[in-house]
Design a protein around this motif. Structure first.
Motif, PDB file in Angstrom:
ATOM      1  N   LEU A 252     -21.990  69.218  -4.568  1.00 28.05           N
ATOM      2  CA  LEU A 252     -21.175  68.896  -5.740  1.00 28.05           C
ATOM      3  C   LEU A 252     -21.988  68.993  -7.028  1.00 28.05           C
ATOM      4  O   LEU A 252     -21.488  69.431  -8.065  1.00 28.05           O
ATOM      5  CB  LEU A 252     -20.588  67.491  -5.609  1.00 28.05           C
ATOM      6  CG  LEU A 252     -19.431  67.321  -4.619  1.00 28.05           C
ATOM      7  CD1 LEU A 252     -19.120  65.841  -4.428  1.00 28.05           C
ATOM      8  CD2 LEU A 252     -18.195  68.069  -5.117  1.00 28.05           C
ATOM      9  N   ALA A 253     -23.251  68.555  -6.961  1.00 32.80           N
ATOM     10  CA  ALA A 253     -24.093  68.538  -8.160  1.00 32.80           C
ATOM     11  C   ALA A 253     -24.530  69.932  -8.597  1.00 32.80           C
ATOM     12  O   ALA A 253     -24.922  70.123  -9.749  1.00 32.80           O
ATOM     13  CB  ALA A 253     -25.323  67.663  -7.915  1.00 32.80           C
ATOM     14  N   HIS A 254     -24.459  70.903  -7.684  1.00 33.13           N
ATOM     15  CA  HIS A 254     -24.956  72.238  -8.009  1.00 33.13           C
ATOM     16  C   HIS A 254     -23.898  73.333  -7.871  1.00 33.13           C
ATOM     17  O   HIS A 254     -24.202  74.516  -8.018  1.00 33.13           O
ATOM     18  CB  HIS A 254     -26.156  72.579  -7.123  1.00 33.13           C
ATOM     19  CG  HIS A 254     -27.344  71.700  -7.360  1.00 33.13           C
ATOM     20  ND1 HIS A 254     -27.448  70.439  -6.806  1.00 33.13           N
ATOM     21  CD2 HIS A 254     -28.465  71.889  -8.105  1.00 33.13           C
ATOM     22  CE1 HIS A 254     -28.597  69.894  -7.201  1.00 33.13           C
ATOM     23  NE2 HIS A 254     -29.226  70.745  -7.974  1.00 33.13           N
ATOM     24  N   ALA A 255     -22.656  72.952  -7.602  1.00 34.71           N
ATOM     25  CA  ALA A 255     -21.595  73.942  -7.378  1.00 34.71           C
ATOM     26  C   ALA A 255     -21.155  74.595  -8.690  1.00 34.71           C
ATOM     27  O   ALA A 255     -21.171  73.984  -9.747  1.00 34.71           O
ATOM     28  CB  ALA A 255     -20.397  73.285  -6.692  1.00 34.71           C
ATOM     29  N   ARG A 256     -20.762  75.830  -8.608  1.00 37.67           N
ATOM     30  CA  ARG A 256     -20.149  76.530  -9.741  1.00 37.67           C
ATOM     31  C   ARG A 256     -18.635  76.507  -9.555  1.00 37.67           C
ATOM     32  O   ARG A 256     -18.149  76.360  -8.451  1.00 37.67           O
ATOM     33  CB  ARG A 256     -20.652  77.980  -9.811  1.00 37.67           C
ATOM     34  CG  ARG A 256     -22.135  78.104 -10.125  1.00 37.67           C
ATOM     35  CD  ARG A 256     -22.563  79.553 -10.039  1.00 37.67           C
ATOM     36  NE  ARG A 256     -23.980  79.715 -10.299  1.00 37.67           N
ATOM     37  CZ  ARG A 256     -24.493  79.985 -11.496  1.00 37.67           C
ATOM     38  NH1 ARG A 256     -23.698  80.101 -12.541  1.00 37.67           N
ATOM     39  NH2 ARG A 256     -25.783  80.124 -11.659  1.00 37.67           N
TER      40      ARG A 256
END
Length: 285
Positions: A252-256
């Protein structure tokens, strides 16, 4: 390694150089013996790399882990003296090394077992009945800001809610991780949760919360605010976890795509994260 007048901030007696700090600083006398290593002080070498190579050849596998952790703890302690004005105590650095080794021993042992057996061990663990486990992670995005990912699950392993936030704030990684935990605590309180377990893959944040550490910089101000808010729970536990066991929050913290603002989900997370949720559900213990 210059920080002003070039004098070692730990001993205040000699020129600050890495070769001096790690292997010959009088302010750290007794440190290496205190962590159980017999390491010769620097005397016949001029560069820290030569000293490390010399020491490395004499150490076993476990001793090398302790040695590298010790070097990290020394550097961390030195920075606290320089940037936070703290007084360095050898006993505190020794305790720091032992805490880090203890915290990471289980996950490292599992990694070695996986390498030796070729079998991946199960990962994310379900919380006890009545407790909600909240995994959290933060990402520092280049030229953009910070991104936080949070997921809450119950004893059945099913997602209760999830959240992500992106802000145009420039932060150090540890401050971003602390702010992520702050957001999680606020969200959990707003949703009426009483018994929670917080998992994060930033050891420094978890240790600061467990030990209720205090300081004068922005990081410790955030830690203080989190601890104050945590008093509103019936019970709360802080747990360090390796990134491989924090997949969903990390995703979630790194998703585009990256979009400013908050996004919240009840039960069902975005499609591109569902495979991570399913993996944890199947392999949870």
């Amino acid at each position: 390694m210059k920080h002003g007048d070039e004098t070692c901030p730990v001993c205040g007696a000699q020129t600050e150089m890495a070769v001096h700090l790690f292997g010959g600083c009088g302010g750290l006398s007794g440190f290496w013996g205190g962590v159980g290593l017999e390491i010769e002080e620097i005397g016949r070498v001029d560069w820290v790399r030569e000293w490390v190579e010399m020491v490395w050849k004499e150490l076993g596998e476990e001793e090398r882990v302790m040695f590298m952790t010790g070097c990290y703890a020394i550097w961390e302690g030195r920075n606290k003296v320089v940037f936070e004005g703290e007084r360095l105590k050898v006993a505190d650095i020794i305790k720091r090394v032992r805490d880090i080794v203890e915290e990471t021993r289980d996950s490292e042992g599992e990694r070695v077992m996986e390498m030796n057996t070729g079998v991946e061990l199960k990962g994310w663990k379900r919380p006890a009945e009545g407790v909600y486990k909240i995994n959290v992670d933060a990402g520092v995005l280049e030229a953009t800001g910070t991104r936080v990912g949070i997921v809450c699950r119950g004893a059945d392993g099913v997602v209760v809610w999830g959240m992500e936030r992106e802000e145009r704030l420039e932060m150090e990684p540890r401050e971003a991780e602390a702010m992520a935990v702050m957001l999680k605590v606020q969200e959990a309180l707003n949703r009426g949760l009483k018994k929670v377990m917080v998992e994060d893959d930033c050891l420094e944040v978890i240790e600061a919360l467990k030990n209720q550490k205090q300081g004068r910089n922005e990081f410790y101000m955030i830690i203080s605010d989190i601890l104050e808010l945590s008093c509103n729970f019936t019970s709360i536990a802080w747990s360090f976890v390796g990134r491989k066991f924090n997949r969903v929050a990390h995703g979630l913290a790194h998703a585009r795509p990256w979009r400013l603002g908050d996004r919240r989900w009840d039960a069902r997370l975005p499609e591109n994260i569902l495979n991570l949720v399913e993996y944890d559900s199947i392999n949870s213990m």
